[in-house]
Write a protein that holds these residues in place. Structure first.
Motif, PDB file in Angstrom:
ATOM      1  N   VAL A 222      34.606 -12.144  72.826  1.00  0.00           N
ATOM      2  CA  VAL A 222      34.656 -11.356  74.061  1.00  0.00           C
ATOM      3  C   VAL A 222      33.403 -11.662  74.868  1.00  0.00           C
ATOM      4  CG1 VAL A 222      36.094  -9.484  73.179  1.00  0.00           C
ATOM      5  CG2 VAL A 222      33.629  -9.371  72.870  1.00  0.00           C
ATOM      6  N   THR A 223      33.550 -11.638  76.181  1.00  0.00           N
ATOM      7  CA  THR A 223      32.423 -11.924  77.075  1.00  0.00           C
ATOM      8  C   THR A 223      32.030 -10.646  77.800  1.00  0.00           C
ATOM      9  OG1 THR A 223      33.196 -14.189  77.375  1.00  0.00           O
ATOM     10  CG2 THR A 223      31.602 -13.350  78.969  1.00  0.00           C
ATOM     11  N   ILE A 224      30.778 -10.238  77.625  1.00  0.00           N
ATOM     12  CA  ILE A 224      30.264  -9.017  78.242  1.00  0.00           C
ATOM     13  C   ILE A 224      28.975  -9.350  78.967  1.00  0.00           C
ATOM     14  CG2 ILE A 224      29.426  -6.682  77.822  1.00  0.00           C
ATOM     15  CD1 ILE A 224      31.218  -7.308  75.054  1.00  0.00           C
ATOM     16  N   ASP A 225      28.950  -9.081  80.271  1.00  0.00           N
ATOM     17  CA  ASP A 225      27.783  -9.374  81.108  1.00  0.00           C
ATOM     18  C   ASP A 225      27.346 -10.832  80.975  1.00  0.00           C
ATOM     19  OD1 ASP A 225      27.735  -6.735  81.931  1.00  0.00           O
ATOM     20  OD2 ASP A 225      26.365  -6.113  80.338  1.00  0.00           O
ATOM     21  N   GLY A 226      28.335 -11.710  80.915  1.00  0.00           N
ATOM     22  CA  GLY A 226      28.049 -13.140  80.856  1.00  0.00           C
ATOM     23  C   GLY A 226      27.661 -13.663  79.487  1.00  0.00           C
ATOM     24  N   VAL A 227      27.605 -12.783  78.486  1.00  0.00           N
ATOM     25  CA  VAL A 227      27.230 -13.191  77.125  1.00  0.00           C
ATOM     26  C   VAL A 227      28.474 -13.169  76.249  1.00  0.00           C
ATOM     27  CG1 VAL A 227      25.803 -12.678  75.107  1.00  0.00           C
ATOM     28  CG2 VAL A 227      24.918 -12.252  77.412  1.00  0.00           C
ATOM     29  N   THR A 228      28.719 -14.269  75.532  1.00  0.00           N
ATOM     30  CA  THR A 228      29.879 -14.360  74.659  1.00  0.00           C
ATOM     31  C   THR A 228      29.525 -13.882  73.254  1.00  0.00           C
ATOM     32  OG1 THR A 228      30.797 -16.223  75.901  1.00  0.00           O
ATOM     33  CG2 THR A 228      31.598 -15.918  73.660  1.00  0.00           C
ATOM     34  N   HIS A 229      30.325 -12.955  72.753  1.00  0.00           N
ATOM     35  CA  HIS A 229      30.123 -12.411  71.415  1.00  0.00           C
ATOM     36  C   HIS A 229      31.303 -12.842  70.543  1.00  0.00           C
ATOM     37  CE1 HIS A 229      26.914  -9.606  72.793  1.00  0.00           C
ATOM     38  NE2 HIS A 229      27.627  -9.635  73.923  1.00  0.00           N
ATOM     39  N   ARG A 230      31.024 -13.574  69.455  1.00  0.00           N
ATOM     40  CA  ARG A 230      32.075 -14.019  68.557  1.00  0.00           C
ATOM     41  C   ARG A 230      32.561 -12.848  67.707  1.00  0.00           C
ATOM     42  NH1 ARG A 230      34.525 -18.295  69.957  1.00  0.00           N
ATOM     43  NH2 ARG A 230      35.308 -18.448  67.810  1.00  0.00           N
ATOM     44  N   LEU A 231      33.870 -12.808  67.472  1.00  0.00           N
ATOM     45  CA  LEU A 231      34.445 -11.768  66.627  1.00  0.00           C
ATOM     46  C   LEU A 231      34.441 -12.230  65.175  1.00  0.00           C
ATOM     47  CD1 LEU A 231      37.483 -10.748  68.872  1.00  0.00           C
ATOM     48  CD2 LEU A 231      35.260  -9.633  68.681  1.00  0.00           C
ATOM     49  N   GLU A 232      34.190 -11.289  64.299  1.00  0.00           N
ATOM     50  CA  GLU A 232      34.125 -11.607  62.874  1.00  0.00           C
ATOM     51  C   GLU A 232      35.508 -11.974  62.336  1.00  0.00           C
ATOM     52  OE1 GLU A 232      32.873  -9.445  58.640  1.00  0.00           O
ATOM     53  OE2 GLU A 232      32.585  -8.413  60.555  1.00  0.00           O
ATOM     54  N   LYS A 233      35.551 -12.959  61.467  1.00  0.00           N
ATOM     55  CA  LYS A 233      36.814 -13.334  60.835  1.00  0.00           C
ATOM     56  C   LYS A 233      36.883 -12.728  59.437  1.00  0.00           C
ATOM     57  CE  LYS A 233      37.851 -17.569  63.363  1.00  0.00           C
ATOM     58  NZ  LYS A 233      38.279 -18.975  63.262  1.00  0.00           N
ATOM     59  N   PRO A 234      38.066 -12.316  59.007  1.00  0.00           N
ATOM     60  CA  PRO A 234      39.339 -12.360  59.733  1.00  0.00           C
ATOM     61  C   PRO A 234      39.395 -11.332  60.863  1.00  0.00           C
ATOM     62  CG  PRO A 234      39.594 -11.164  57.673  1.00  0.00           C
ATOM     63  CD  PRO A 234      38.209 -11.718  57.653  1.00  0.00           C
ATOM     64  N   PHE A 235      40.147 -11.662  61.891  1.00  0.00           N
ATOM     65  CA  PHE A 235      40.358 -10.761  63.018  1.00  0.00           C
ATOM     66  C   PHE A 235      41.858 -10.656  63.245  1.00  0.00           C
ATOM     67  CE2 PHE A 235      40.881 -10.102  67.661  1.00  0.00           C
ATOM     68  CZ  PHE A 235      40.347  -8.830  67.736  1.00  0.00           C
ATOM     69  N   PHE A 236      42.383  -9.451  63.083  1.00  0.00           N
ATOM     70  CA  PHE A 236      43.829  -9.241  63.132  1.00  0.00           C
ATOM     71  C   PHE A 236      44.130  -7.991  63.950  1.00  0.00           C
ATOM     72  CE2 PHE A 236      47.490  -7.033  61.076  1.00  0.00           C
ATOM     73  CZ  PHE A 236      48.494  -7.935  61.406  1.00  0.00           C
ATOM     74  N   VAL A 237      45.027  -8.129  64.914  1.00  0.00           N
ATOM     75  CA  VAL A 237      45.420  -7.000  65.758  1.00  0.00           C
ATOM     76  C   VAL A 237      46.879  -6.662  65.515  1.00  0.00           C
ATOM     77  CG1 VAL A 237      45.790  -6.207  68.130  1.00  0.00           C
ATOM     78  CG2 VAL A 237      43.747  -7.546  67.565  1.00  0.00           C
ATOM     79  N   MET A 238      47.134  -5.385  65.258  1.00  0.00           N
ATOM     80  CA  MET A 238      48.503  -4.888  65.251  1.00  0.00           C
ATOM     81  C   MET A 238      48.614  -3.897  66.407  1.00  0.00           C
ATOM     82  SD  MET A 238      50.841  -3.086  62.288  1.00  0.00           S
ATOM     83  CE  MET A 238      51.113  -4.596  61.383  1.00  0.00           C
ATOM     84  N   ALA A 239      49.333  -4.297  67.440  1.00  0.00           N
ATOM     85  CA  ALA A 239      49.500  -3.443  68.618  1.00  0.00           C
ATOM     86  C   ALA A 239      50.838  -2.726  68.530  1.00  0.00           C
ATOM     87  CB  ALA A 239      49.434  -4.282  69.893  1.00  0.00           C
ATOM     88  N   THR A 240      50.876  -1.480  68.959  1.00  0.00           N
ATOM     89  CA  THR A 240      52.137  -0.719  68.942  1.00  0.00           C
ATOM     90  C   THR A 240      52.504  -0.318  70.361  1.00  0.00           C
ATOM     91  OG1 THR A 240      51.172   1.512  68.741  1.00  0.00           O
ATOM     92  CG2 THR A 240      51.435   0.232  66.713  1.00  0.00           C
TER      93      THR A 240
END
Length: 318
Positions: A130-148
């Motif tokens: 994700v990019t916040i205020d021009g800085v990219t932050h890597r997401l920790e793996k594993p990264f899994f989304v379950m959307a409802t």
């Protein structure tokens, strides 16, 4: 890690989830397919059928951090990704991570929030950052989304655009339990909820090893051609306005590799493709208005296409 131990870990995860979820083995398997294939799941169903319990059980089984985001109309992108706050003592901005900075995320009722906030989550799903205020932050793996999302209520919702639906590897429904299964749910409700006593059965390191091993599952050229033939049929079908993209073909192959591994095989069969195609492709096609008027569903069209495409019976001659 040996192949036998990996298969044992798969069975441990599924058995652990079944301690909490009654009669939902297929949903647990499909959720694990998406997790192992490093994809995401869109779960469309009515409230109260156990969507939250399923993803919590999955997170606890693999020792992953669990975050729940309740999507509402007033939710901002920074509420999902995090925000930089000025610290006067340090005289610098400090990043405070949002709930997306976890391993397994439940995005509850994703269609209730604005497209801008939806995009903040979907950027993380696609880019693993994700990019916040021009800085990219890597997401920790594993990264899994379950959307409802609730398929019944439409007032005050923001349906996901087709380009964003394409980011989900699988779309599925849980459905109501059978009568005897619901009786068992009532029996369990009288005791301490099983989810509270659930313990991890594999570590995050073991899960990452499983995800790496999925890529080694063999996919024969005829199977790849079979996948492409099915996807191509969606693009020329009389009831389809827009067919599945090449991303859909890739998703079907990756899901089939994960499903074959769960079944204890190191190779993909045509049966795997036939079973998974409706879950992987149905949300990636747009039906013509006449088809919708006639009550035809995307799942029905995918099933008909799969039934008509010739099954490969021999290897391609190179």
């Amino acid at each position: 890690m040996s192949h036998d131990i990996m298969n044992l870990n798969i069975e441990r995860i599924l058995a652990n989830i079944e301690k909490v979820m009654t009669g939902k083995r297929n949903v647990a398997e499909l959720s694990l397919v998406a997790l192992l294939a490093e994809g995401h799941v869109l779960l469309e169903d009515v409230p109260g059928v156990g969507k939250t319990m399923m993803v919590r059980a999955l997170a606890k089984s693999v020792g992953a951090s669990f975050r729940r985001i309740q999507f509402t109309p007033d939710l901002l992108p920074s509420d999902v990704t995090g925000v930089s706050i000025y610290n006067p003592k340090e005289m610098e901005f400090q990043f405070r991570p949002g709930p997306i900075m976890g391993n397994i995320i439940l995005a509850d009722e994703i269609n209730r929030t604005s497209p801008k906030t939806q995009s903040a989550l979907l950027e993380g799903m696609e880019e693993s950052s994700v990019t916040i205020d021009g800085v990219t932050h890597r997401l920790e793996k594993p990264f899994f989304v379950m959307a409802t999302q609730n398929p019944i209520e439409y007032e005050g919702t923001y349906p996901l655009p087709e380009a964003q639906l394409d980011r989900f590897l699988l779309k599925m429904k849980m459905g109501y339990p059978e009568v005897h299964e619901e009786v068992e749910v009532l029996n369990r409700a009288q005791k301490t909820p099983p989810i509270e006593e659930l313990e991890p059965v594999v570590s995050l390191e073991e899960l990452r090893a499983l995800q790496s091993e999925i890529k080694n599952v063999f996919v024969e050229d005829t199977i790849k051609r079979y996948i492409v033939d099915i996807s191509n049929r969606t693009r020329v079908h009389e009831n389809v306005y827009l067919g599945a993209s090449p991303r859909g073909s890739i998703g079907l192959m990756k899901a089939a590799q994960a499903y074959a591994f769960i079944c204890g095989r190191d190779f993909v069969l045509p049966d795997d493709i036939q079973y998974l195609a409706p879950f992987v492709l149905s949300h990636r096609i747009i039906l013509k208005s006449e088809a919708k008027f006639e009550g035809i569903t995307a799942e029905e069209i995918i099933s008909r296409i799969v039934a008509r495409v010739p099954v490969p019976v021999q290897r391609l001659v190179k």
